[in-house]
Design an enzyme around this catalytic site. Structure first.
Site, PDB file in Angstrom:
ATOM      1  N   ASP A  58      20.862  45.841 -85.449  1.00 25.85           N
ATOM      2  CA  ASP A  58      19.597  45.291 -85.948  1.00 25.85           C
ATOM      3  C   ASP A  58      18.537  45.069 -84.868  1.00 25.85           C
ATOM      4  OD1 ASP A  58      21.176  43.257 -84.856  1.00 25.85           O
ATOM      5  OD2 ASP A  58      20.587  41.754 -86.352  1.00 25.85           O
ATOM      6  N   HIS A 104      23.526  44.879 -78.960  1.00 30.48           N
ATOM      7  CA  HIS A 104      22.485  45.390 -79.863  1.00 30.48           C
ATOM      8  C   HIS A 104      21.863  44.370 -80.806  1.00 30.48           C
ATOM      9  CE1 HIS A 104      25.869  46.537 -82.994  1.00 30.48           C
ATOM     10  NE2 HIS A 104      26.040  45.343 -82.465  1.00 30.48           N
ATOM     11  N   HIS A 105      22.382  43.135 -80.829  1.00 26.17           N
ATOM     12  CA  HIS A 105      21.822  42.156 -81.773  1.00 26.17           C
ATOM     13  C   HIS A 105      20.673  41.333 -81.194  1.00 26.17           C
ATOM     14  CE1 HIS A 105      24.890  43.013 -84.679  1.00 26.17           C
ATOM     15  NE2 HIS A 105      25.869  42.581 -83.910  1.00 26.17           N
ATOM     16  N   ALA A 106      20.512  41.342 -79.881  1.00 28.13           N
ATOM     17  CA  ALA A 106      19.454  40.499 -79.301  1.00 28.13           C
ATOM     18  C   ALA A 106      18.095  40.947 -79.829  1.00 28.13           C
ATOM     19  CB  ALA A 106      19.492  40.594 -77.780  1.00 28.13           C
ATOM     20  N   HIS A 134      25.648  46.143 -87.868  1.00 32.77           N
ATOM     21  CA  HIS A 134      24.353  46.835 -87.846  1.00 32.77           C
ATOM     22  C   HIS A 134      23.652  46.645 -86.493  1.00 32.77           C
ATOM     23  CE1 HIS A 134      19.901  46.790 -89.213  1.00 32.77           C
ATOM     24  NE2 HIS A 134      20.269  48.041 -88.989  1.00 32.77           N
TER      25      HIS A 134
END
Ligand SMILES: [Zn+2]
Ligand SMILES: [Zn+2]
Length: 389
Positions: free
Chosen positions: A173, A131-133, A171
């Site tokens: 993000d 989920h951070h990419a 998070h």
């Protein structure tokens, strides 16, 4: 429609490997699949692979120059361009990086397509949840953002309301950023407070912008939050938002790094509470999304003790064949663990906790730090959605 859930898997996912000293050891995926098999859950689901995502799908989320940079780093890791977050400490370049990342994304996109087309109600890709990419860079061990790609593909297929619930300790993000101005995607992230953890975002005041104002919800939990607080926060925020939003599909991210044994973060959640949230997500998918549920993995760096058990529970729940927490871990799997890691695996499918929480509706304490966190999220986001704080 098949009554069986789909479990996405391809042996080549373990090629997503940042190297021996990196915390995201692909053995966690092999051990999880090994535990799924040891419990016979592979026969309770339709096990399938999918094609790696191609450029036309990658472009739904990622910039073309970034994809080109990943391809170049994948072909020649020494040439990695750090301005794209590649070849960094968090995201070292490795040969085959593009292919392995595109495969994991393909499994999430394939899961979303199967659910959208009614081939199955529930589909799991525990290898995903990266989920951070960001649209234009790698970040936080993530190269391509498979949750965002799966959601973007759902929108491309005609979905008008997709809810994303992210309970990873960090998070979500990148997913939030991808749909920051898009009212069709409601992103809800519960995570450790940005003051104490990467990526230092996920403040309650981050609520989206433009047409997407109110479509991002963030719950920033104090370091040290345990089962009761984590579950209280989840139930104080998520069900009400989903009841109002009425998603056509629920996409959830189940990073196991909220666990008290996780070495990279500071929440104190047990396996039993993680399992409880998985069950709640399943129920919520049935209640508010016609059962359409795409469940993803995520972070998790206690690769022997926590990740395999956590995601095996996820598979069991999605397969309507839940693993009893009191179950003894099959000895054959403990042998696999020893052979692969020279460690002794855990003995049971529980941490011995019985998760319980106080319902928000029964009142809150303005002096309590957990309640302050929940209240901040509700105050920032709920009025934008026409809901009472
Ligand atoms: Zn179900
Ligand atoms: Zn994480």
């Amino acid at each position: 429609m098949s009554g069986r859930a789909q479990l996405m898997w391809d042996d080549a996912v373990t090629g997503y490997d940042f190297g021996d000293t990196h915390p995201m050891d692909p053995v966690r995926l092999a051990l999880t699949m090994g535990l799924v098999r040891a419990f016979g859950l592979d026969t309770a689901v339709d096990l399938r692979s999918a094609k790696p995502v191609g450029d036309s799908t990658l472009r739904l989320v990622h910039r073309q120059d970034y994809v080109a940079a990943v391809r170049a780093a994948s072909a020649d890791p020494r040439s990695a361009d750090q301005s794209y977050g590649l070849g960094t400490v968090d995201d070292p370049a490795f040969a085959g990086m593009h292919e392995a990342s595109a495969l994991i994304a393909g499994l999430s996109v394939g899961a979303a397509e199967a659910v959208w087309r009614g081939e199955t109600e529930h589909a799991v890709n525990f290898t995903g949840g990266l989920h951070h990419a960001m649209p234009g860079s790698a970040a936080g061990f993530c190269v391509y953002n498979d949750p965002a790609l799966a959601i973007a593909r759902l929108l491309e297929l005609g979905a008008e309301r997709v809810a994303y619930v992210d309970v990873d300790v960090h998070h979500g993000d990148g997913v939030q950023a991808a749909f920051w101005e898009d009212p069709r995607v409601l992103t809800i992230s519960l995570h450790e407070h940005p003051r104490t953890l990467f990526p230092q975002t996920g403040w309650p005041e981050e609520t989206g912008s433009g047409a997407g104002e109110g479509a991002a919800v963030n719950v920033a939990l104090p370091a040290g939050t345990g089962d009761a607080g984590w579950l209280r926060a989840f139930h104080a925020v998520v069900p009400e938002l989903l009841a109002d939003f009425r998603p056509q599909v629920l996409v959830t991210q189940h990073g196991a790094d909220t666990h008290f044994e996780d070495p990279l973060a500071h929440l104190a959640v047990s396996l039993d509470a993680q399992r409880s949230v998985m069950e709640s997500c399943h129920e919520l998918a049935h209640r508010y999304a016609d059962g359409r549920w795409v469940a993803l993995g995520g972070g998790g760096y206690a690769v022997v003790d926590v990740v395999p058990r956590s995601w095996t529970h996820l598979v069991g729940i999605a397969a309507h064949a839940p693993v009893d927490p009191e179950s003894v871990v099959p000895p054959s799997w403990r042998d696999l663990v020893y052979a692969r890691t020279r460690q002794l695996g855990p003995g049971r499918m529980t941490d011995g906790r019985t998760p319980a929480w106080q319902a928000w509706e029964d009142g809150y304490d303005p002096a309590d730090r957990l309640d302050q966190a929940v209240l901040a999220s509700r105050k920032a986001a709920f009025p934008l959605r026409g809901l009472l704080t």
